[in-house]
Design a protein around this motif. Structure first.
Motif, PDB file in Angstrom:
ATOM      1  N   ARG A 726      90.095 -43.559   9.948  1.00 55.54           N
ATOM      2  CA  ARG A 726      90.052 -43.413   9.104  1.00 55.54           C
ATOM      3  C   ARG A 726      91.348 -42.909   8.017  1.00 55.54           C
ATOM      4  O   ARG A 726      91.778 -43.061   7.087  1.00 55.54           O
ATOM      5  CB  ARG A 726      88.575 -42.818   8.550  1.00 55.54           C
ATOM      6  CG  ARG A 726      87.244 -43.034   8.691  1.00 55.54           C
ATOM      7  CD  ARG A 726      86.329 -42.233   8.226  1.00 55.54           C
ATOM      8  NE  ARG A 726      86.145 -41.926   7.273  1.00 55.54           N
ATOM      9  CZ  ARG A 726      86.067 -40.501   6.122  1.00 55.54           C
ATOM     10  NH1 ARG A 726      85.315 -39.268   7.551  1.00 55.54           N
ATOM     11  NH2 ARG A 726      85.971 -40.156   5.587  1.00 55.54           N
ATOM     12  N   HIS A 729      93.456 -45.665   8.260  1.00 52.19           N
ATOM     13  CA  HIS A 729      93.453 -46.421   6.899  1.00 52.19           C
ATOM     14  C   HIS A 729      94.018 -45.342   5.287  1.00 52.19           C
ATOM     15  O   HIS A 729      94.651 -46.468   4.264  1.00 52.19           O
ATOM     16  CB  HIS A 729      92.054 -46.890   6.459  1.00 52.19           C
ATOM     17  CG  HIS A 729      91.553 -47.485   4.907  1.00 52.19           C
ATOM     18  ND1 HIS A 729      91.289 -46.854   3.934  1.00 52.19           N
ATOM     19  CD2 HIS A 729      91.708 -48.933   4.988  1.00 52.19           C
ATOM     20  CE1 HIS A 729      90.589 -47.634   3.240  1.00 52.19           C
ATOM     21  NE2 HIS A 729      91.585 -48.408   3.530  1.00 52.19           N
ATOM     22  N   LYS A 730      93.601 -44.618   5.557  1.00 51.24           N
ATOM     23  CA  LYS A 730      93.893 -43.319   3.817  1.00 51.24           C
ATOM     24  C   LYS A 730      95.634 -43.317   4.343  1.00 51.24           C
ATOM     25  O   LYS A 730      96.073 -43.971   2.897  1.00 51.24           O
ATOM     26  CB  LYS A 730      93.488 -42.378   4.569  1.00 51.24           C
ATOM     27  CG  LYS A 730      93.359 -40.862   3.374  1.00 51.24           C
ATOM     28  CD  LYS A 730      93.078 -40.062   3.076  1.00 51.24           C
ATOM     29  CE  LYS A 730      93.029 -38.870   4.076  1.00 51.24           C
ATOM     30  NZ  LYS A 730      92.863 -37.069   4.000  1.00 51.24           N
ATOM     31  N   LYS A 780      82.865 -47.663   6.360  1.00 46.35           N
ATOM     32  CA  LYS A 780      82.770 -46.822   4.651  1.00 46.35           C
ATOM     33  C   LYS A 780      84.074 -47.176   4.103  1.00 46.35           C
ATOM     34  O   LYS A 780      84.519 -47.556   2.932  1.00 46.35           O
ATOM     35  CB  LYS A 780      81.993 -46.037   4.572  1.00 46.35           C
ATOM     36  CG  LYS A 780      80.757 -45.695   3.107  1.00 46.35           C
ATOM     37  CD  LYS A 780      79.726 -44.401   3.287  1.00 46.35           C
ATOM     38  CE  LYS A 780      78.216 -44.707   3.454  1.00 46.35           C
ATOM     39  NZ  LYS A 780      77.314 -43.518   3.566  1.00 46.35           N
ATOM     40  N   SER A 781      85.002 -46.373   4.946  1.00 43.29           N
ATOM     41  CA  SER A 781      86.132 -45.600   4.632  1.00 43.29           C
ATOM     42  C   SER A 781      87.148 -46.976   4.499  1.00 43.29           C
ATOM     43  O   SER A 781      88.031 -47.532   3.211  1.00 43.29           O
ATOM     44  CB  SER A 781      87.064 -45.217   5.287  1.00 43.29           C
ATOM     45  OG  SER A 781      86.296 -44.117   5.164  1.00 43.29           O
ATOM     46  N   CYS A 782      87.260 -48.653   5.109  1.00 42.59           N
ATOM     47  CA  CYS A 782      87.917 -49.009   5.573  1.00 42.59           C
ATOM     48  C   CYS A 782      87.174 -50.476   4.693  1.00 42.59           C
ATOM     49  O   CYS A 782      87.945 -51.120   4.877  1.00 42.59           O
ATOM     50  CB  CYS A 782      87.988 -50.070   7.003  1.00 42.59           C
ATOM     51  SG  CYS A 782      88.609 -48.110   7.938  1.00 42.59           S
TER      52      CYS A 782
END
Length: 1087
Positions: A726, A729-730, A780-782
């Motif tokens: 995550r 990804h951020k 959910k994040s990526c």
């Protein structure tokens, strides 16, 4: 001559004079440089009159052979193999035989059994000899050579197992039985399907042999009992046919108070493991009742006269001794975690009730301890069916005339507070005065009892939330005065810990007390005295809680100073608990003000990676006197010119397993690794780009821990791996370069397969739940990025399907499955919920058509849990998952068509759910119907009339506030998705009459989006209901739990109404109470 010289040197090594020993050691080092040392040692080993020297020679040879086999010339190798076997046959001393057998084991490691036929011949002859002494020596040798090289002996397993069948019947030769069972233990992990039947047939003989061994030698019997651990760990199916006899055998040992604690503990823990691995078989064979009959007298026994139970002693160190009582309670704990609550409580309650009503304080204590350990595994069952009666029992026991009983009641209350939320907090009006009063009355010098009272209070406070407000002043007065109590360190520590719990509940309400708290904590953290250690650890812990709870504005000014305090402590003090708490502090600071950490990331990550890498706290238990290791370890230094020495060292640096009788790991080092993983993951995510230089090295270290023996460390490692994905990804989102994109995919390609492997293969449910949670968070994040690699979507869907079908290793996959509908333990159900949560997550990450084939396979498994015969928790999970999945479909390409296609299958389940007797099931069903309308819209217009009449019917009789809130939101979703299908004249006034929302504040977003939509669609309709709308809006303005976006859309709507319908607006405002009138007027006039 060398052998006589050598014998003299060895003799001097055993003298009690240090100088003599040092001199002899130096001479010995010299002697070791001569290759003739091997035959010389052989001569001492076979020819010396002194058994101690024969043994020393055997040990030295073993050292030499283990590390420097390649340097032993071939002639010496062959003669050594012959001499060892000859020595074994003529030796009379057991200790020397033992060392000779260990030397043989090392030789086999290098030579393999096939290259040493004489060994196999000797084993064959001696183990079958008519002379019991020969059989003993043969079996000793067998246990050593096979024990340290189980795999190379695989071709001989069948033959060995047949031999064991005979030896186990040699009941008058306990030593033979002992070595036989040890050998069986060592080959068990390596046996395959072809040995199964032979193994199975040994079990009854094994039980009889163990009974005889117990009579002869309890210590050896206790070690031999470990055969069950191996059988259960590696091949539990061997045991299942004999489960009733094994449990019976273990119960007899457990119940026999004349036996050693260590044996009884082994037996009880064996029962616990069987319950964990094969609870269905235990229930099927009706073993629950017999187990309870034995376990209850053990857990409620009084300690010997003049003694106390360890946990009741004033200076209880918390170390769980090998204590049958402690393990008997664990058996109950294991039942609660692994058995269906209904079945367990039916049989268990009569025992508990009998204890609680007994005259004997230790029986009352036993009943309370039993209730306490049920709370975790049977939480739902207790919360929904028996909470109030169990709480009454515990509260009554708080005023028992016996302190032992009061202590147990405090422990039970602490357990209830931890596991029975949110329901237990509803009793705060009764419990808070009791707990706080109890604390005030306890004699402060009885610190053991104070600790228990604090434990109960703290667990209760932790989860109180806003309800803590009325109690804050008196609580804080108690805690702050304890902090200033100069004498008692332990009391301060308890108060510091309690302040952390209070902060978790009170959040920013604690701000007025913040300055004195911080002053105290800083004082503790800068004091370097040894006796401050425990207090410092606690102060760091509480500081982390404060960082997360009192609000950024209050804490940020202190953040930099806190980081410095933490770093100073890790530099000054070498203590795993202290390090662990500084890691938690750093991660809390990264949450509040990540910039304060950035300058220190190098030093912070260095310390943490050292913790992950360290093997400190892992102790290998060595069997023999290790005085010789010194010689052996550094004699390689002088031989650098010898080419293979270097290689040789490489392979053999670790401790040889044949010397190790076991490993033990100190808990604080486990906790340190666990917290380091958790903290690294969170810091990586919160500090973003600044963490990039450390990401790869951190990931490498954490990834190494995915197979760590202790489940808490594995769990934390999987969590951190997800956080690293995550974080990357951020970073890529904020800085979309190709390099960042590739780094993300490189991580995902390692992490996701690793997650899927763990879901299928890890044996611990808790680890698998954590992996599923971590995987859901990554997706959910990526979003779609996580599912780009071909096949990933299918593999994740299949893993979810396997968990829902109970096909993974941690779900007790075995031949004794019954049909799916039967009751299961709450934790097994929880595992399936974690898997089910992945379905809406996947649905929102890819176009609906892409996910549809997988969703089609998964839905029947979810819908099957909505049947009326399932538990409330299952029904609620089922309709909840359907609702979240529909909600996801509403937001992705092609979602409308897919939702429309599914509606005919889903409607009957959801309609039944709206009529359910359980409020949570109704609530989730209403939400799901609203989400179905939102996703499918006009496609299901023909179902609108039926849905509206269902809702109208429910609205007229529903009493649960959350369900009513969700009904309003569902109507709004129907309106926005297909306004033509809703008769607004009837529906809108009924909807507005229910505002403002009372419980589910998140749904305000839906309500006010709908009002805004209707105002543009049909302004007259909205104006006709202006008074109730404005009254509801006045409640909402400035409310904490309403997000900014909703507040803003509400303000826009109010201003539009005020401008375009000024007269009606003013009339509506005039009818409000003054406070609300001012609120609305202020809001509308501010620009």
């Amino acid at each position: 001559m060398m052998s006589e010289e050598l014998e003299r040197i060895l003799a001097r090594l055993t003298e009690p004079d240090n100088a003599v020993i040092q001199q002899a050691t130096a001479e010995l080092k010299q002697a070791f440089k001569d290759p003739a040392i091997i035959p010389a040692l052989c001569a001492v080993m076979t020819g010396s009159q002194n058994p101690q020297l024969r043994q020393s020679a055997a040990v030295m040879l073993r050292m030499r052979v283990r590390k420097h086999w390649k340097k032993v010339i071939p002639d010496h190798r062959e003669s050594l193999k012959a001499v060892v076997l000859q020595a074994l046959q003529q030796e009379t001393e057991h200790t020397v035989r033992h060392s000779l057998a260990q030397l043989s084991a090392v030789l086999v490691k290098h030579e393999t059994p096939d290259r040493w036929p004489a060994l196999l011949t000797l084993l064959n002859q001696s183990t079958k000899s008519n002379n019991p002494q020969d059989r003993q020596v043969g079996l000793l040798l067998l246990s050593k050579v096979v024990g340290s090289n189980p795999e190379p002996f695989k071709p001989h397993y069948k033959q060995l197992l047949q031999l064991f069948g005979t030896v186990l019947q040699d009941l008058n030769n306990p030593t033979a039985l002992y070595y036989c069972i040890l050998t069986l233990t060592s080959i068990t992990p390596y046996t395959g399907t072809e040995e199964m039947n032979l193994m199975r047939s040994l079990i009854p003989k094994l039980l009889v042999a163990l009974k005889h061994l117990i009579q002869a030698d309890q210590e050896k019997a206790s070690e031999a009992m470990e055969v069950f651990d191996e059988l259960m760990e590696s091949e539990v199916s061997i045991i299942v046919p004999h489960i009733a006899e094994i449990v019976q055998f273990c119960l007899e040992i457990s119940a026999d108070v004349s036996l050693s604690d260590s044996l009884r503990v082994k037996a009880l823990s064996c029962i616990a493991v069987l319950i964990r691995l094969k609870n269905k078989a235990v229930l099927k064979h009706k073993l629950l009742q017999p187990i309870l009959k034995v376990v209850f007298p053990i857990l409620s026994a009084a300690p010997p006269p003049g003694e106390e139970d360890p946990e009741d002693e004033e200076n209880d160190t918390g170390g769980d001794s090998e204590n049958p009582k402690h393990f008997a309670v664990q058996v109950i704990d294991t039942m609660a975690l692994h058995m269906p609550p209904e079945k367990l409580f039916n049989q268990l309650l009569p025992f508990t009730q009998a204890c609680l009503s007994s005259e004997n304080p230790y029986e009352r204590k036993g009943g309370l301890m039993c209730m306490a350990v049920l709370a975790e595994g049977c939480a739902d069952h207790i919360r929904t069916k028996m909470l109030s009666s169990m709480l009454q029992t515990v509260c009554r026991s708080l005023s028992d005339n016996n302190e032992v009983v009061r202590s147990a009641a405090l422990f039970a209350l602490g357990q209830f507070s931890e596991h029975l939320q949110p329901d237990v907090s509803k009793f705060h009006a009764e419990l808070m005065p009791l707990l706080h009063g109890y604390l005030s009355a306890v004699n402060q010098t009885k610190i053991g009892h104070m600790t228990k009272a604090f434990y109960a209070l703290e667990n209760f406070l932790e989860n109180l939330g806003q309800e803590i407000e009325p109690y804050l002043p008196t609580l804080m007065e108690t805690m702050l005065s304890a902090l200033n109590n100069a004498e008692n360190f332990k009391l301060k520590e308890l108060a510091v810990s309690a302040i952390g719990a209070i902060a978790n509940a009170a959040k920013e309400m604690l701000v007025p007390y913040f300055p004195p708290i911080i002053e105290s904590l800083k004082g503790f953290l800068t004091d370097t005295r040894e006796e401050m250690r425990a207090l410092q650890t606690q102060a760091l812990d509480t500081l982390s809680v404060l960082a997360r709870t009192v609000g950024k504005d209050v804490f940020s000014p202190l953040a930099a100073e806190c980081v410095q305090l933490g770093l100073n402590l890790t530099d000054a003090v070498d203590d795993p608990d202290l390090r662990r708490c500084t890691y938690s502090l750093f991660s809390a600071v990264s949450d509040v003000s990540p910039d304060c950490l950035t300058p220190h990331l190098t030093s912070i990550t260095t310390v943490m990676l050292l913790s992950l890498r360290s093997t400190e706290g892992v102790t290998a238990h060595l069997e023999e006197d290790k005085q010789f290791v010194l010689l052996d370890d550094d004699d390689a230094d002088d031989e650098g010119e010898d080419g293979d020495a270097i290689l040789d060292e490489e392979e053999e640096t670790e401790i040889d397993d044949s010397d190790v009788s076991g490993f033990s790991v100190e808990n604080s080092y486990i906790d340190e690794k666990e917290d380091a993983c958790d903290a690294l993951g969170e810091i990586a995510f919160n500090t973003g780009v600044a963490f990039q230089p450390f990401l790869e090295s951190s990931f490498q270290q954490v990834y190494e821990l995915r197979d760590f023996p202790h489940e808490d460390v594995r769990r934390a490692a999987f969590g951190a791996m997800g956080q690293f994905c995550r974080a990357q990804h951020k970073v890529w989102k904020e800085n979309p370069t190709e390099a960042n994109h590739q780094a993300l995919h490189k991580l995902l390609q390692v992490v996701l397969p690793c997650f899927l492997e763990a879901v299928r293969q890890d044996r611990e449910r808790q680890v698998v739940m954590a992996v599923l949670e971590s995987m859901n968070a990554v997706i959910k994040s990526c979003q779609g990025e996580a599912l780009q690699a071909p096949g990933t979507l299918a593999e994740i869907s299949n893993a979810i399907k396997d968990v829902l079908k109970k096909k993974t290793v941690c779900q007790d996959v075995g031949g004794d499955e019954a049909d799916d509908d039967e009751q299961q333990a709450e934790y097994d159900a929880m595992l399936q919920e974690f898997a089910g949560e992945g379905i809406p997550v996947l649905a929102s990450a890819v176009p609906a058509e892409t996910f549809y084939p997988h969703l089609n396979d998964l839905l029947p498994l979810i819908m099957s849990k909505a049947k009326s015969s399932c538990t409330e928790a299952d029904r609620s999970f089922s309709v909840g998952t359907i609702g979240e999945t529909l909600h996801s479909l509403a937001g992705v390409t092609g979602g409308r068509a897919v939702a429309g296609r599914l509606s005919n299958r889903l409607l009957p389940v959801l309609v039944a759910g709206v009529r359910d007797s359980d409020a949570e099931v109704r609530n989730n069903s209403v939400y799901a119907l609203g989400s179905l309308a939102q996703a499918a819209g006009p496609i299901i217009s023909s179902d609108y009339p039926m849905m509206l009449s269902l809702f109208s019917n429910l609205l007229s009789k529903e009493s649960d506030l959350r369900v009513i809130d969700n009904l309003c939101a569902a109507l709004c979703r129907m309106i926005m998705s297909h306004v033509e299908g809703v008769p607004l004249e009837q529906v809108f006034p009924a909807l507005v009459a229910r505002l403002p929302l009372k419980e589910d504040m998140e749904e305000n977003k839906t309500i006010y989006s709908c009002l805004t939509f209707l105002y543009s669609h049909s302004p007259v309709l909205v104006v006709s209901q202006l008074r109730p709308i404005i009254s509801a809006a006045a409640h909402l303005l400035g409310m904490k739990d309403v997000d900014n976006e909703t507040q803003n859309s509400l303000l826009m709507l109010l201003r539009a109404l005020a401008q375009q319908h000024t007269q009606e607006f003013e009339n509506a405002v005039m009818s409000l109470p003054d406070e609300q009138k001012n609120k609305i007027t202020m809001a509308v006039t501010q620009s």
